[in-house]
Design a protein around this motif. Structure first.
Motif, PDB file in Angstrom:
ATOM      1  N   GLU A  44       0.852  -1.240   0.051  1.00 22.75           N
ATOM      2  CA  GLU A  44      -0.007   0.176   0.083  1.00 22.75           C
ATOM      3  C   GLU A  44       0.808   1.185  -0.095  1.00 22.75           C
ATOM      4  N   LYS A  45       1.796   1.109   0.818  1.00 23.27           N
ATOM      5  CA  LYS A  45       2.814   2.330   0.802  1.00 23.27           C
ATOM      6  C   LYS A  45       3.597   2.486  -0.542  1.00 23.27           C
ATOM      7  N   HIS A  47       2.382   1.822  -3.354  1.00 26.22           N
ATOM      8  CA  HIS A  47       1.250   2.099  -4.240  1.00 26.22           C
ATOM      9  C   HIS A  47       1.307   3.726  -4.321  1.00 26.22           C
ATOM     10  N   ARG A  48       1.079   4.030  -2.842  1.00 28.55           N
ATOM     11  CA  ARG A  48       0.892   5.652  -2.766  1.00 28.55           C
ATOM     12  C   ARG A  48       2.155   6.301  -3.107  1.00 28.55           C
ATOM     13  N   ARG A  50       3.900   5.457  -5.628  1.00 28.57           N
ATOM     14  CA  ARG A  50       4.319   5.549  -7.046  1.00 28.57           C
ATOM     15  C   ARG A  50       3.096   6.594  -7.674  1.00 28.57           C
ATOM     16  N   ILE A  51       2.098   6.595  -6.896  1.00 29.35           N
ATOM     17  CA  ILE A  51       1.007   7.804  -7.511  1.00 29.35           C
ATOM     18  C   ILE A  51       1.578   9.098  -7.174  1.00 29.35           C
ATOM     19  N   VAL A  52       2.296   9.253  -6.111  1.00 32.03           N
ATOM     20  CA  VAL A  52       2.696  10.861  -5.828  1.00 32.03           C
ATOM     21  C   VAL A  52       3.756  11.116  -6.835  1.00 32.03           C
ATOM     22  N   GLU A  54       4.058   9.874  -9.892  1.00 35.71           N
ATOM     23  CA  GLU A  54       3.601  10.268 -10.929  1.00 35.71           C
ATOM     24  C   GLU A  54       2.672  11.537 -11.146  1.00 35.71           C
ATOM     25  N   GLU A  55       2.107  12.015 -10.087  1.00 37.36           N
ATOM     26  CA  GLU A  55       1.544  13.338  -9.727  1.00 37.36           C
ATOM     27  C   GLU A  55       2.746  14.514 -10.057  1.00 37.36           C
ATOM     28  N   LYS A  56       3.910  14.147  -9.424  1.00 39.81           N
ATOM     29  CA  LYS A  56       4.735  15.261  -9.505  1.00 39.81           C
ATOM     30  C   LYS A  56       5.578  15.163 -10.852  1.00 39.81           C
ATOM     31  N   ASP A  58       3.829  14.696 -13.639  1.00 40.89           N
ATOM     32  CA  ASP A  58       2.999  15.467 -14.311  1.00 40.89           C
ATOM     33  C   ASP A  58       2.882  17.016 -14.099  1.00 40.89           C
TER      34      ASP A  58
END
Length: 107
Positions: A44-45, A47-48, A50-52, A54-56, A58
């Motif tokens: 879970e950590k 995954h989170r 990776r999401i952060v 990817e946002e950075k 972008d």
């Protein structure tokens, strides 16, 4: 002289190679590391994170686009064109028996 992570890695390698039961201890450490990696909380950590990330990426991409001189097209209007040139042959990949990660890109 040595940085702490490098010193710890060297100590760990020396311990594993110098131990009388080196292979058994190595296998035990690998099993512990894999069980930790497959823990749902760790996943879970990851995954989170990776999401952060990817946002950075972008956000950085948009910042660079905004600062590029002479490019006035909006990001949604530009569509990337696929490459038509042939790519280099891909190396034969195998799976690392310890980590189950693909191998073959090292060479």
């Amino acid at each position: 002289m040595f940085k702490k992570p490098g010193l710890l890695a060297a100590f760990g390698i020396g311990y594993v190679l110098g131990a009388r039961a080196g292979r058994e201890r190595y296998d035990a450490m690998v099993a512990k590391a894999q069980s930790l990696w497959h823990d749902p909380r760790v996943q879970e950590k990851a995954h989170r994170a990776r999401i952060v990330a990817e946002e950075k990426v972008d956000m950085a991409r948009e910042t660079v686009r905004d600062k590029m001189p002479g490019d006035s097209t909006p990001p949604s209007a530009s569509t990337p064109t696929p490459q038509t040139t042939p790519s280099a042959p891909r190396p034969h990949t195998t799976t690392d028996p310890v980590t189950d990660m693909p191998r073959g890109w090292e060479s």
